[in-house]
Design a protein around this motif. Structure first.
Motif, short mmCIF file in Angstrom:
data_model
loop_
_atom_site.label_atom_id
_atom_site.label_comp_id
_atom_site.label_asym_id
_atom_site.label_seq_id
_atom_site.Cartn_x
_atom_site.Cartn_y
_atom_site.Cartn_z
N ASP A 77 60.83 -90.38 -74.12
CA ASP A 77 60.55 -91.48 -75.04
C ASP A 77 61.77 -92.37 -75.21
O ASP A 77 61.67 -93.61 -75.18
CB ASP A 77 60.15 -90.93 -76.41
CG ASP A 77 58.77 -90.30 -76.44
OD1 ASP A 77 58.00 -90.50 -75.50
OD2 ASP A 77 58.48 -89.59 -77.43
N TYR A 78 62.92 -91.76 -75.43
CA TYR A 78 64.16 -92.52 -75.64
C TYR A 78 64.51 -93.33 -74.39
O TYR A 78 64.83 -94.52 -74.48
CB TYR A 78 65.30 -91.55 -75.95
CG TYR A 78 65.29 -90.96 -77.33
CD1 TYR A 78 66.18 -91.40 -78.30
CD2 TYR A 78 64.42 -89.92 -77.68
CE1 TYR A 78 66.20 -90.85 -79.57
CE2 TYR A 78 64.42 -89.36 -78.94
CZ TYR A 78 65.32 -89.83 -79.88
OH TYR A 78 65.34 -89.27 -81.14
N SER A 106 64.65 -91.99 -84.96
CA SER A 106 65.42 -92.86 -84.08
C SER A 106 64.72 -94.17 -83.73
O SER A 106 65.37 -95.11 -83.29
CB SER A 106 65.73 -92.12 -82.77
OG SER A 106 66.35 -90.89 -82.99
N TYR A 107 63.41 -94.25 -83.89
CA TYR A 107 62.66 -95.35 -83.31
C TYR A 107 62.55 -96.57 -84.21
O TYR A 107 62.09 -97.62 -83.76
CB TYR A 107 61.24 -94.90 -82.92
CG TYR A 107 61.19 -93.77 -81.93
CD1 TYR A 107 62.26 -93.49 -81.08
CD2 TYR A 107 60.05 -92.98 -81.82
CE1 TYR A 107 62.21 -92.45 -80.19
CE2 TYR A 107 59.99 -91.94 -80.91
CZ TYR A 107 61.07 -91.67 -80.10
OH TYR A 107 60.99 -90.63 -79.22
N ARG A 108 62.93 -96.45 -85.49
CA ARG A 108 62.76 -97.56 -86.41
C ARG A 108 63.92 -97.59 -87.41
O ARG A 108 64.36 -96.55 -87.88
CB ARG A 108 61.43 -97.45 -87.17
CG ARG A 108 60.22 -97.49 -86.26
CD ARG A 108 58.96 -96.97 -86.94
NE ARG A 108 57.91 -96.73 -85.96
CZ ARG A 108 57.76 -95.61 -85.28
NH1 ARG A 108 58.60 -94.60 -85.47
NH2 ARG A 108 56.78 -95.48 -84.40
N CYS A 159 59.57 -90.04 -85.54
CA CYS A 159 60.93 -89.91 -85.01
C CYS A 159 61.84 -90.92 -85.71
O CYS A 159 61.63 -92.13 -85.62
CB CYS A 159 60.94 -90.15 -83.50
SG CYS A 159 62.60 -90.09 -82.80
N TYR A 166 61.97 -96.28 -73.57
CA TYR A 166 61.91 -97.36 -74.55
C TYR A 166 63.29 -97.89 -74.95
O TYR A 166 63.40 -98.74 -75.84
CB TYR A 166 61.12 -96.91 -75.78
CG TYR A 166 59.62 -97.05 -75.60
CD1 TYR A 166 58.97 -96.40 -74.54
CD2 TYR A 166 58.86 -97.82 -76.45
CE1 TYR A 166 57.60 -96.53 -74.35
CE2 TYR A 166 57.49 -97.95 -76.27
CZ TYR A 166 56.87 -97.30 -75.21
OH TYR A 166 55.51 -97.43 -75.03
N GLU A 176 50.17 -95.55 -79.93
CA GLU A 176 51.34 -95.56 -80.83
C GLU A 176 50.99 -95.07 -82.22
O GLU A 176 49.87 -95.26 -82.71
CB GLU A 176 51.92 -96.98 -80.89
CG GLU A 176 53.30 -97.10 -81.52
CD GLU A 176 53.24 -97.22 -83.03
OE1 GLU A 176 54.19 -96.74 -83.70
OE2 GLU A 176 52.25 -97.75 -83.57
N TYR A 212 66.10 -96.34 -76.24
CA TYR A 212 66.86 -95.80 -77.36
C TYR A 212 67.96 -94.87 -76.85
O TYR A 212 67.79 -94.20 -75.83
CB TYR A 212 65.95 -95.01 -78.31
CG TYR A 212 64.90 -95.84 -79.00
CD1 TYR A 212 65.22 -96.64 -80.09
CD2 TYR A 212 63.57 -95.82 -78.56
CE1 TYR A 212 64.25 -97.41 -80.72
CE2 TYR A 212 62.60 -96.57 -79.19
CZ TYR A 212 62.94 -97.37 -80.26
OH TYR A 212 61.98 -98.12 -80.88
#
Length: 264
Positions: A115-116, A81-83, A79, A119, A56, A121
């Motif tokens: 990834d989305y 979108s992730y946080r 990215c 996980y 990560e 998202y």
């Protein structure tokens, strides 16, 4: 003001089953005189075995902050979108302090659907992800101004992307560094678009450092591309290396090329 030529290395955090291999690569980058070490913000390898070893992004950056003493570092790119953007600003401020002011906050709108999905998202669309980035950047800026203690310096924001309508407008408004994923043939046209967005934002294009990758292949081809990009105004040039071996021979060639240009 003419910016100095800088060399970056993206240590791709994939296919290294032992984190010590990455730790060693960061040390070697700093020792050889690399200016910026990057990783990337994904959850699975981008090439090779799609389910291979991977680490990560931001926990790794915190480790780099403690491990190193000179080199700048960051994600190419985080990215959005992730946080939560306020959380990301706080993470960046904390890593900035750990490192004594060497973090670059690289960010983009995201693109890797696996990834989305894996996980949880919402992938949305390219347009919706860019809209989310546009909403996040002022929140990041505002949170950085509120945090106690404040960052040790103005944390440089690097925005990655080359979309002419939205991404380059955001670069003009918010970025200290633009990584356009361009080459010598595509850079001039994108740079002209960025200049127009800068004019609309009442900002000097010279305020934004220009960054680009250089191609894999022969050293001669890589250095020819680096020369061409610098002549166009790019000053941060980055090569990517993959685990588990992290062969830094291309990075060494770029560092030596940088020093010849600076001393010539």
């Amino acid at each position: 003001m003419t910016l100095p030529i800088r060399i970056g290395v993206q240590l791709q955090p994939q296919h290294a089953p032992d984190y010590g291999q990455i730790r060693d690569a960061v040390r070697r980058c700093e020792d050889m005189g690399v200016d910026v070490a990057f990783n990337w913000d994904h959850f699975f390898p981008l090439y090779g075995d799609p389910d291979g070893a991977h680490f990560e992004c931001w926990t790794m950056l915190a480790a780099w902050a403690e491990q190193t003493s000179r080199i700048e570092f960051g994600a190419l790119v985080t990215c959005n979108s992730y946080r939560n953007p306020d959380l990301l600003a706080d993470m960046a401020r904390t890593v900035d302090h750990i490192s004594g002011g060497r973090l670059i906050l690289g960010i983009g709108s995201g693109w890797k659907e696996k990834d989305y999905d894996e996980y949880g998202y919402d992938f949305g669309t390219a347009g919706s992800r860019l809209d989310d980035l546009a909403a996040a950047l002022p929140r990041i800026r505002a949170r950085l101004e509120k945090l106690n203690p404040a960052p040790t310096r103005h944390i440089p924001i690097l925005i990655g992307g080359q979309g002419e309508k939205k991404t380059l407008r955001l670069v003009a408004e918010y970025a200290d560094i633009w990584h356009g994923f361009t080459d010598r043939s595509t850079y001039p046209g994108k740079a002209e678009v960025l200049d127009r967005h800068c004019a609309a934002a009442e900002r000097s294009p010279a305020a934004i450092e220009r960054s680009s990758g250089v191609p894999e292949g022969s050293v001669e081809d890589m250095l020819a591309e680096a020369d061409a990009l610098v002549d166009l105004g790019v000053t941060l040039l980055t090569t990517g290396v993959n685990g588990p071996d992290y062969d830094l021979s291309a990075a060494q060639a770029l560092v030596e090329w940088r020093d010849r240009r600076l001393n010539g």
